[in-house]
Scaffold this motif. Structure first.
Motif, mmCIF file in Angstrom:
data_model
loop_
_atom_site.group_PDB
_atom_site.id
_atom_site.type_symbol
_atom_site.label_atom_id
_atom_site.label_comp_id
_atom_site.label_asym_id
_atom_site.label_seq_id
_atom_site.Cartn_x
_atom_site.Cartn_y
_atom_site.Cartn_z
ATOM 1 N N ARG A 131 1.423 7.875 -4.709
ATOM 2 C CA ARG A 131 1.691 6.558 -4.130
ATOM 3 C C ARG A 131 0.494 5.665 -4.380
ATOM 4 O O ARG A 131 -0.598 6.127 -4.721
ATOM 5 N N VAL A 132 0.698 4.384 -4.207
ATOM 6 C CA VAL A 132 -0.373 3.413 -4.436
ATOM 7 C C VAL A 132 -1.596 3.754 -3.594
ATOM 8 O O VAL A 132 -2.737 3.649 -4.053
ATOM 9 N N ALA A 133 -1.372 4.164 -2.355
ATOM 10 C CA ALA A 133 -2.489 4.487 -1.470
ATOM 11 C C ALA A 133 -3.379 5.585 -2.042
ATOM 12 O O ALA A 133 -4.569 5.652 -1.732
ATOM 13 N N ASP A 134 -2.796 6.459 -2.910
ATOM 14 C CA ASP A 134 -3.563 7.576 -3.470
ATOM 15 C C ASP A 134 -4.471 7.149 -4.615
ATOM 16 O O ASP A 134 -5.451 7.842 -4.918
ATOM 17 N N VAL A 135 -4.144 6.042 -5.282
ATOM 18 C CA VAL A 135 -4.872 5.692 -6.508
ATOM 19 C C VAL A 135 -5.606 4.354 -6.426
ATOM 20 O O VAL A 135 -6.363 4.019 -7.326
ATOM 21 N N MET A 136 -5.365 3.594 -5.367
ATOM 22 C CA MET A 136 -5.988 2.262 -5.305
ATOM 23 C C MET A 136 -7.488 2.366 -5.057
ATOM 24 O O MET A 136 -7.986 3.319 -4.453
ATOM 25 N N VAL A 174 0.815 -1.208 0.000
ATOM 26 C CA VAL A 174 0.000 0.000 0.000
ATOM 27 C C VAL A 174 0.854 1.267 0.000
ATOM 28 O O VAL A 174 0.436 2.331 -0.491
ATOM 29 N N ASN A 175 2.085 1.161 0.530
ATOM 30 C CA ASN A 175 2.963 2.341 0.567
ATOM 31 C C ASN A 175 3.983 2.362 -0.566
ATOM 32 O O ASN A 175 4.949 3.122 -0.543
ATOM 33 N N SER A 176 3.769 1.512 -1.589
ATOM 34 C CA SER A 176 4.689 1.478 -2.740
ATOM 35 C C SER A 176 4.615 2.781 -3.540
ATOM 36 O O SER A 176 3.581 3.460 -3.573
ATOM 37 N N SER A 177 5.722 3.088 -4.190
ATOM 38 C CA SER A 177 5.742 4.275 -5.060
ATOM 39 C C SER A 177 5.043 3.952 -6.367
ATOM 40 O O SER A 177 4.871 2.796 -6.735
ATOM 41 N N MET A 178 4.679 5.000 -7.106
ATOM 42 C CA MET A 178 4.018 4.780 -8.383
ATOM 43 C C MET A 178 4.984 4.274 -9.449
ATOM 44 O O MET A 178 4.561 3.662 -10.418
ATOM 45 N N ASP A 179 6.290 4.517 -9.269
ATOM 46 C CA ASP A 179 7.252 3.927 -10.195
ATOM 47 C C ASP A 179 7.187 2.403 -10.103
ATOM 48 O O ASP A 179 7.191 1.706 -11.127
ATOM 49 N N THR A 180 7.125 1.904 -8.865
ATOM 50 C CA THR A 180 6.997 0.454 -8.654
ATOM 51 C C THR A 180 5.676 -0.046 -9.217
ATOM 52 O O THR A 180 5.612 -1.074 -9.897
ATOM 53 N N ALA A 181 4.614 0.700 -8.948
ATOM 54 C CA ALA A 181 3.286 0.300 -9.417
ATOM 55 C C ALA A 181 3.240 0.257 -10.937
ATOM 56 O O ALA A 181 2.698 -0.681 -11.535
ATOM 57 N N LYS A 182 3.815 1.274 -11.566
ATOM 58 C CA LYS A 182 3.800 1.335 -13.029
ATOM 59 C C LYS A 182 4.554 0.155 -13.632
ATOM 60 O O LYS A 182 4.097 -0.474 -14.598
ATOM 61 N N ASP A 183 5.702 -0.178 -13.036
ATOM 62 C CA ASP A 183 6.499 -1.298 -13.538
ATOM 63 C C ASP A 183 5.715 -2.603 -13.447
ATOM 64 O O ASP A 183 5.686 -3.388 -14.405
#
Length: 371
Positions: free
Chosen positions: A311-316, A266-275
């Protein structure tokens, strides 16, 4: 374990027997589902096993012993019984309800209390929270689980279940079915299960006994019932869409063994999420908390509008289309349709994601089966 031989039951003032010359063998550890329309004799058949109803003719053997030679009270104390209306005593606590038969059998009180706690854990109810509550304070699904715990309390070899999940909503019913199937894998009881729902029969039974007007029409595995119905009556009972019905023969965990899912924290960065989203084969990726429990999803639809510092928490999206790993592919399809999604996330006992199944995957499985 259970053998009915030439069993007939004819009630007074009835020209046609409720059950007629029935032969049925049920092996140890088997779940045999009696299915048919209302009035076909399935419940009467089940009640003759524990002598709530006595046959007019014929014999019923329990583990080789004629049940007419067994004291009916002792017989019933050694056969668990679960009914649609649950039948809990409203004035008694949950613990006392579960303890009913062990107390009748004069078990030591400490053994009884340990058994109550073990069984409440087994059916997914925390003893600390539920043992001192009354049935009226529980939901329908929770009361039904207590009913199953009570039926198992004296560790009977046989369980009789009469439309046990028929009085709850469809989502709760699916959960209870899956929970019972999971229990049965551990306990290996001999189960006689009555239902009018052929889909439930296919899902729950090792064998299905189709009844019509007091007669046994066909007794076979669910697979054979679907592929080789004995006559037009059985075909009509099964109905159309047999390929879809066959999805209830396949457990989800059998399909996802080689389909690992890589969740996001949940606290991952969006760079990680995008990858992960770019590499993912699925339309959504689950998001988990520090304990690995599912808290939401992110979908590929958000890729275009991602902000680098988000961050993931912002868009999930919270929640998600979720189902238990013990469910069937038929349950997965129903869940997708209920949620209006083209995928379902699979979770384990810890509510941690362990797989994901898409609608296209189900279509491919149905094509393979049809072929």
């Amino acid at each position: 374990m259970i053998r009915l031989q030439g069993v007939t039951k004819k009630y007074k003032n009835q020209d046609i027997p409720a059950v007629s010359n029935l032969d049925l063998h049920i092996t140890r550890g088997e779940t045999c589902v009696l299915v048919g329309s209302s009035g076909c004799g399935k419940t009467t058949t089940m009640k003759m096993i524990n002598r709530l109803v006595n046959p007019t003719h014929g014999s019923i053997y329990i583990n080789g012993q004629d049940n007419q030679q067994i004291d009916p009270v002792k017989l019933r104390q050694n056969i668990g019984y679960v009914i649609q209306e649950i039948g809990l005593f409203p004035h008694m606590t949950i613990a006392d309800n579960v303890a009913t038969v062990p107390r009748e059998k004069k078990w030591p009180e400490r053994k009884i209390q340990n058994r109550v706690d073990d069984l409440l854990h087994l059916v997914g109810l925390d003893p600390a929270e539920y043992r001192d509550r009354k049935p009226a304070s529980l939901s329908g699904g929770q009361r039904q689980r207590v009913g199953v715990a009570r039926a198992l309390a004296a560790d009977p070899a046989i369980l009789l279940m009469d439309e046990p999940f028929g009085a709850v909503d469809p989502i709760t019913r699916t959960h209870l079915q899956n929970q019972f199937l999971k229990l049965q894998e551990k306990l290996k009881k001999t189960v006689v299960f009555v239902t009018h729902d052929i889909d439930e029969a296919i899902k729950m039974g090792d064998t299905i006994a189709v009844m019509r007007a007091g007669h046994l029409v066909q007794h076979d595995s669910p697979d054979k019932i679907l592929s080789e119905p004995k006559d037009d009556f059985v075909s009509a009972l099964i109905g159309g869409n047999r390929t879809i019905k066959r999805l209830n023969l396949i457990k989800i965990r059998e399909v996802i063994k080689n389909q690992p899912v890589h969740p996001l924290k949940v606290n991952s960065s969006m760079d990680t999420a995008k990858d992960i989203l770019i590499r993912a084969q699925f339309p959504a990726v689950p998001v988990v908390d520090d304990g690995g429990r599912l808290v939401g999803i992110v979908t590929k639809n958000i890729l275009a509008g991602l902000k680098k510092r988000a961050r993931v928490a912002d868009v999930m999206e919270p929640g998600g289309c979720v189902i238990d790993a013990e469910a069937t592919l038929g349950d997965a399809l129903a869940t997708m349709l209920n949620y209006g999604e083209r995928y379902v996330i699979i979770v384990d006992d810890n509510y941690s994601p362990c797989g994901l199944i898409t609608f296209s995957c189900l279509l491919e499985l149905m094509k393979d089966d049809a072929a």
